[in-house]
Design a protein around this motif. Structure first.
Motif, PDB file in Angstrom:
ATOM      1  N   LEU A  56       0.824  -1.207   0.000  1.00 16.75           N
ATOM      2  CA  LEU A  56       0.000   0.000   0.000  1.00 16.75           C
ATOM      3  C   LEU A  56       0.863   1.264   0.000  1.00 16.75           C
ATOM      4  O   LEU A  56       0.554   2.237  -0.703  1.00 16.75           O
ATOM      5  N   ALA A  60       0.928   3.996  -2.955  1.00 16.99           N
ATOM      6  CA  ALA A  60       0.634   5.408  -2.680  1.00 16.99           C
ATOM      7  C   ALA A  60       1.768   6.306  -3.155  1.00 16.99           C
ATOM      8  O   ALA A  60       1.536   7.368  -3.745  1.00 16.99           O
ATOM      9  N   PHE A  65      -2.193   4.458  -6.253  1.00 20.94           N
ATOM     10  CA  PHE A  65      -3.273   4.468  -5.276  1.00 20.94           C
ATOM     11  C   PHE A  65      -3.510   5.914  -4.858  1.00 20.94           C
ATOM     12  O   PHE A  65      -2.598   6.603  -4.417  1.00 20.94           O
ATOM     13  N   ASP A  66      -4.725   6.408  -5.008  1.00 24.86           N
ATOM     14  CA  ASP A  66      -5.051   7.788  -4.672  1.00 24.86           C
ATOM     15  C   ASP A  66      -5.414   7.863  -3.191  1.00 24.86           C
ATOM     16  O   ASP A  66      -6.498   7.440  -2.781  1.00 24.86           O
ATOM     17  N   VAL A  67      -4.503   8.395  -2.377  1.00 25.61           N
ATOM     18  CA  VAL A  67      -4.724   8.440  -0.935  1.00 25.61           C
ATOM     19  C   VAL A  67      -5.733   9.508  -0.534  1.00 25.61           C
ATOM     20  O   VAL A  67      -6.278   9.451   0.567  1.00 25.61           O
ATOM     21  N   THR A  68      -6.010  10.464  -1.401  1.00 29.45           N
ATOM     22  CA  THR A  68      -6.955  11.522  -1.038  1.00 29.45           C
ATOM     23  C   THR A  68      -8.391  11.017  -1.000  1.00 29.45           C
ATOM     24  O   THR A  68      -9.207  11.518  -0.244  1.00 29.45           O
ATOM     25  N   ALA A  70      -9.052   7.577  -0.688  1.00 26.55           N
ATOM     26  CA  ALA A  70      -9.054   6.237  -0.095  1.00 26.55           C
ATOM     27  C   ALA A  70      -9.883   6.175   1.181  1.00 26.55           C
ATOM     28  O   ALA A  70     -10.584   5.192   1.423  1.00 26.55           O
TER      29      ALA A  70
END
Length: 76
Positions: A56, A60, A65-68, A70
């Motif tokens: 993960l 990120a 992976f878009d953490v905003t 998630a």
């Protein structure tokens, strides 16, 4: 209080019979084996979770992976 050697030697302590001692040893051995299996399973799960955590983090950092957004997809 103090217990001198002569009083300690004169004291009788109850012990289980040899058959009972063997039964206790057998139960303890079974328990120890079960506990060892549980520890192994937990260690495997921890290793998998650490791998997942690292994947993960990598996703990120690389932008896969878009953490905003998630946190909005986490079920309650």
């Amino acid at each position: 209080a103090h217990l001198p050697n002569d009083q300690l030697r004169a004291t009788r302590f109850p012990f289980p019979s040899p058959d009972d001692q063997l039964a206790i040893i057998a139960r303890l051995s079974e328990s120890r084996e079960s506990i060892a299996q549980l520890i192994h399973a937990c260690e495997l799960q921890i290793a998998r979770l650490q791998e997942y955590k690292q994947s993960l983090i990598t996703a990120a950092v690389t932008g896969e992976f878009d953490v905003t957004t998630a946190s909005t997809k986490i079920p309650e």
